[in-house]
Design a protein around this motif. Structure first.
Motif, PDB file in Angstrom:
ATOM      1  N   VAL A 175       0.840  -1.202   0.000  1.00 26.59           N
ATOM      2  CA  VAL A 175       0.000   0.000   0.000  1.00 26.59           C
ATOM      3  C   VAL A 175       0.871   1.247   0.000  1.00 26.59           C
ATOM      4  CG1 VAL A 175      -1.658   1.322   1.361  1.00 26.59           C
ATOM      5  CG2 VAL A 175      -1.960  -1.150   1.093  1.00 26.59           C
ATOM      6  N   ASN A 176       1.901   1.267   0.835  1.00 17.93           N
ATOM      7  CA  ASN A 176       2.780   2.434   0.909  1.00 17.93           C
ATOM      8  C   ASN A 176       3.559   2.651  -0.383  1.00 17.93           C
ATOM      9  OD1 ASN A 176       1.992   3.010   3.543  1.00 17.93           O
ATOM     10  ND2 ASN A 176       3.631   1.784   4.453  1.00 17.93           N
ATOM     11  N   ALA A 177       3.867   1.562  -1.096  1.00 17.45           N
ATOM     12  CA  ALA A 177       4.602   1.687  -2.359  1.00 17.45           C
ATOM     13  C   ALA A 177       3.715   2.199  -3.484  1.00 17.45           C
ATOM     14  CB  ALA A 177       5.209   0.338  -2.750  1.00 17.45           C
ATOM     15  N   GLY A 178       2.409   2.071  -3.338  1.00 18.60           N
ATOM     16  CA  GLY A 178       1.496   2.592  -4.347  1.00 18.60           C
ATOM     17  C   GLY A 178       1.050   1.598  -5.401  1.00 18.60           C
ATOM     18  N   PHE A 179       1.136   0.298  -5.114  1.00 17.74           N
ATOM     19  CA  PHE A 179       0.654  -0.690  -6.087  1.00 17.74           C
ATOM     20  C   PHE A 179      -0.855  -0.545  -6.266  1.00 17.74           C
ATOM     21  CE2 PHE A 179       4.621  -2.764  -4.775  1.00 17.74           C
ATOM     22  CZ  PHE A 179       5.130  -3.149  -6.007  1.00 17.74           C
ATOM     23  N   ALA A 180      -1.274  -0.463  -7.511  1.00 16.74           N
ATOM     24  CA  ALA A 180      -2.694  -0.265  -7.794  1.00 16.74           C
ATOM     25  C   ALA A 180      -3.490  -1.558  -7.633  1.00 16.74           C
ATOM     26  CB  ALA A 180      -2.873   0.284  -9.206  1.00 16.74           C
ATOM     27  N   GLU A 181      -2.870  -2.692  -7.938  1.00 19.93           N
ATOM     28  CA  GLU A 181      -3.548  -3.989  -7.820  1.00 19.93           C
ATOM     29  C   GLU A 181      -2.782  -4.854  -6.839  1.00 19.93           C
ATOM     30  OE1 GLU A 181      -4.938  -6.068 -11.402  1.00 19.93           O
ATOM     31  OE2 GLU A 181      -3.853  -7.832 -10.677  1.00 19.93           O
ATOM     32  N   ILE A 182      -3.494  -5.409  -5.877  1.00 25.46           N
ATOM     33  CA  ILE A 182      -2.877  -6.243  -4.849  1.00 25.46           C
ATOM     34  C   ILE A 182      -3.700  -7.511  -4.686  1.00 25.46           C
ATOM     35  CG2 ILE A 182      -2.148  -6.404  -2.435  1.00 25.46           C
ATOM     36  CD1 ILE A 182      -2.023  -3.338  -2.378  1.00 25.46           C
ATOM     37  N   SER A 183      -3.026  -8.655  -4.686  1.00 26.62           N
ATOM     38  CA  SER A 183      -3.663  -9.920  -4.336  1.00 26.62           C
ATOM     39  C   SER A 183      -2.972 -10.453  -3.087  1.00 26.62           C
ATOM     40  CB  SER A 183      -3.582 -10.920  -5.491  1.00 26.62           C
ATOM     41  OG  SER A 183      -2.231 -11.212  -5.806  1.00 26.62           O
ATOM     42  N   ALA A 184      -3.593 -11.468  -2.452  1.00 33.19           N
ATOM     43  CA  ALA A 184      -3.050 -11.966  -1.185  1.00 33.19           C
ATOM     44  C   ALA A 184      -3.298 -13.449  -1.044  1.00 33.19           C
ATOM     45  CB  ALA A 184      -3.697 -11.221  -0.016  1.00 33.19           C
ATOM     46  N   THR A 185      -2.292 -14.152  -0.580  1.00 32.29           N
ATOM     47  CA  THR A 185      -2.448 -15.553  -0.215  1.00 32.29           C
ATOM     48  C   THR A 185      -1.384 -15.899   0.804  1.00 32.29           C
ATOM     49  OG1 THR A 185      -2.678 -17.815  -1.052  1.00 32.29           O
ATOM     50  CG2 THR A 185      -0.958 -16.487  -2.040  1.00 32.29           C
ATOM     51  N   GLY A 186      -1.731 -16.770   1.759  1.00 29.18           N
ATOM     52  CA  GLY A 186      -0.784 -17.163   2.786  1.00 29.18           C
ATOM     53  C   GLY A 186      -1.488 -17.634   4.030  1.00 29.18           C
ATOM     54  N   PRO A 187      -0.840 -18.492   4.819  1.00 33.94           N
ATOM     55  CA  PRO A 187      -1.490 -19.069   6.001  1.00 33.94           C
ATOM     56  C   PRO A 187      -1.500 -18.168   7.228  1.00 33.94           C
ATOM     57  CG  PRO A 187       0.706 -19.988   5.727  1.00 33.94           C
ATOM     58  CD  PRO A 187       0.470 -19.101   4.547  1.00 33.94           C
ATOM     59  N   VAL A 188      -0.832 -17.023   7.183  1.00 29.24           N
ATOM     60  CA  VAL A 188      -0.664 -16.197   8.381  1.00 29.24           C
ATOM     61  C   VAL A 188      -1.863 -15.307   8.671  1.00 29.24           C
ATOM     62  CG1 VAL A 188       0.422 -14.206   7.258  1.00 29.24           C
ATOM     63  CG2 VAL A 188       1.055 -14.777   9.610  1.00 29.24           C
ATOM     64  N   PHE A 189      -2.734 -15.081   7.690  1.00 33.17           N
ATOM     65  CA  PHE A 189      -3.810 -14.109   7.837  1.00 33.17           C
ATOM     66  C   PHE A 189      -4.853 -14.566   8.871  1.00 33.17           C
ATOM     67  CE2 PHE A 189      -2.251 -13.285   3.481  1.00 33.17           C
ATOM     68  CZ  PHE A 189      -1.949 -11.936   3.620  1.00 33.17           C
ATOM     69  N   THR A 190      -5.255 -13.625   9.744  1.00 31.03           N
ATOM     70  CA  THR A 190      -6.234 -13.876  10.789  1.00 31.03           C
ATOM     71  C   THR A 190      -7.583 -13.279  10.397  1.00 31.03           C
ATOM     72  OG1 THR A 190      -5.770 -11.803  11.941  1.00 31.03           O
ATOM     73  CG2 THR A 190      -4.392 -13.713  12.503  1.00 31.03           C
ATOM     74  N   GLU A 191      -8.573 -13.444  11.264  1.00 26.91           N
ATOM     75  CA  GLU A 191      -9.887 -12.874  10.994  1.00 26.91           C
ATOM     76  C   GLU A 191      -9.819 -11.352  10.909  1.00 26.91           C
ATOM     77  OE1 GLU A 191     -12.633 -14.351  13.869  1.00 26.91           O
ATOM     78  OE2 GLU A 191     -12.701 -16.372  12.989  1.00 26.91           O
ATOM     79  N   THR A 192      -8.992 -10.743  11.744  1.00 27.74           N
ATOM     80  CA  THR A 192      -8.809  -9.290  11.652  1.00 27.74           C
ATOM     81  C   THR A 192      -8.238  -8.904  10.298  1.00 27.74           C
ATOM     82  OG1 THR A 192      -8.438  -9.134  14.043  1.00 27.74           O
ATOM     83  CG2 THR A 192      -7.662  -7.287  12.697  1.00 27.74           C
TER      84      THR A 192
END
Length: 400
Positions: free
Chosen positions: A87-104
């Motif tokens: 977000v800070n770098a300014g990427f316009a498109e972001i996807s996400a995958t990984g086991p670390v993500f929580t409900e928050t």
């Protein structure tokens, strides 16, 4: 005429300016990065609605990420920390995958319009309990044919991903009224043939999930680009597969690729100073050159780099290139099968400076402080000037 090589060598000015840097130092060749991105994006553009994203795990240096975002790349993140960087770098498109993500984190991603690609049934169930009725992505496990498997692939044996035919997948989706809109796969290094196979496989899966609009085919471009002409042929075949699928289903579909190492590795140069030279080590039975930087701390994945002399051209000879920690296997150029790999190393003595190529990705993201040895200072070469990476970030922030 065969296509031009993907890699653009650096100008001599980079090495001239490197002479004024303290060691160890890591230099990113920005003109090379830009040329490599444009060449790869040109090839990927053969496929309708295909895009090139950076696997952010390959680089966490904000100044470099800002350059990549400015080139129009998207990115894929594997943690909340990487999301902040993106977000800070300014990427316009972001996807996400990984086991670390929580409900928050599920909520934080959704607030930014990012669809999480769940990489296990358990994570998918957790996501559905927390965000029922939401759209979601699925990281798919692909069982490659035996002929397409090798030591650099992670397909059916990967710890990540969901098998599309697993009945539990349908039950979880229906239980929480989840709407799959993305499919994501990463099988380690891929070849032109495995790219064709994965495309056919995922298009077949997408045909049975009516809301899927994006397929992310992952990275693994080192092997794909062993021969650029073969990679281009594969992209052309993928384009035909996508076009045929659209005509048959009457649906649109977008493809994404997310290389990391292939975009950045060739354009990083680790400047080091020789600490000692043992012309014939009594136990290792070869020349051992020890540096002021540590392979164990910085380069556990960098296979067989080139080693250059900054102090004039010198003939090379086989040697083990050792790092400066007390770890027994602290050697540059390790491979998956050999911790100690002999490299061609210029003749040198204590105090001489050497440059290790192919260090532009994963070097700092893998950095550890074993023996309390700090990571190298990072610098950007813009074609004319050598710029401290932290100072460049400060200047960019002040300008903004």
């Amino acid at each position: 005429m065969p296509p031009a090589p993907l890699f653009t060598p650096p100008s001599e000015r980079l090495f001239a300016l490197a002479e004024d840097l303290d060691t160890p130092a890591l230099i990113y060749d920005l003109p090379g990065i830009r040329a490599g991105v444009e060449a790869m994006r040109h090839d990927v553009a053969l496929i309708p609605d295909a895009g090139l994203n950076l696997a952010l795990k390959a680089c966490h240096t904000p100044a470099v990420l800002g350059e990549m975002a400015a080139l129009g790349l998207g990115c894929d993140v594997a943690s909340p920390g990487e999301l902040d960087l993106a977000v800070n770098a300014g990427f316009a498109e972001i996807s996400a995958t990984g086991p670390v993500f929580t409900e928050t984190d599920f909520d934080a991603l959704a607030a930014r319009g990012i669809t999480l690609d769940c990489d296990s049934l358990d994570q998918l169930d957790s996501y559905g309990r927390h965000r029922p009725g939401d759209e979601v992505g699925i990281r798919v496990r692909v069982d490659l044919p035996e002929a397409l498997e090798d030591t650099a692939t992670f397909a059916g044996d990967s710890r990540f991903g969901v098998r599309p035919a697993d009945p539990e997948l349908t039950r979880v989706l229906e239980r929480h009224r989840l709407r799959p809109t993305r499919l994501h796969v990463h099988t380690g290094q891929m070849t032109p043939d495995s790219l064709r196979y994965k495309t056919r496989y995922l298009l077949t899966v997408a045909e049975h999930l009516p809301e899927v609009h994006t397929i992310d085919l992952g990275g693994g471009f080192f092997h794909l680009y062993r021969d650029r002409a073969s990679a281009i042929d594969a992209f052309g075949d993928v384009a035909a597969l996508v076009t045929g699928w659209r005509e048959r289903t009457g649906r649109s579909i977008s493809l994404r690729f997310e290389p990391g190492g292939a975009l950045l590795t060739p354009y990083g140069y680790l400047l080091t100073r020789v600490r000692s030279v043992e012309e014939h080590h009594p136990v290792l039975d070869t020349r051992v050159v020890t540096l002021d930087a540590s392979a164990w701390n910085l380069a556990p994945w960098h296979n067989r780099p080139q080693v250059l002399s900054l102090d004039g051209r010198r003939p090379g000879a086989p040697a083990l290139l050792a790092g400066c920690t007390l770890y027994e296997n602290d050697f540059f150029g390790a491979t998956p099968t050999a911790a100690r790999t002999t490299l061609e190393v210029p003749h040198c003595r204590a105090g001489d400076r050497l440059v290790i190529t192919a260090t532009g990705a994963y070097t700092i993201t893998n950095a550890r402080w074993f023996n309390r040895i700090p990571p190298p200072r990072e610098h950007l070469f813009d074609g004319e000037h050598m710029i401290d990476a932290e100072a460049a970030l400060t200047t960019a922030g002040a300008t903004a």
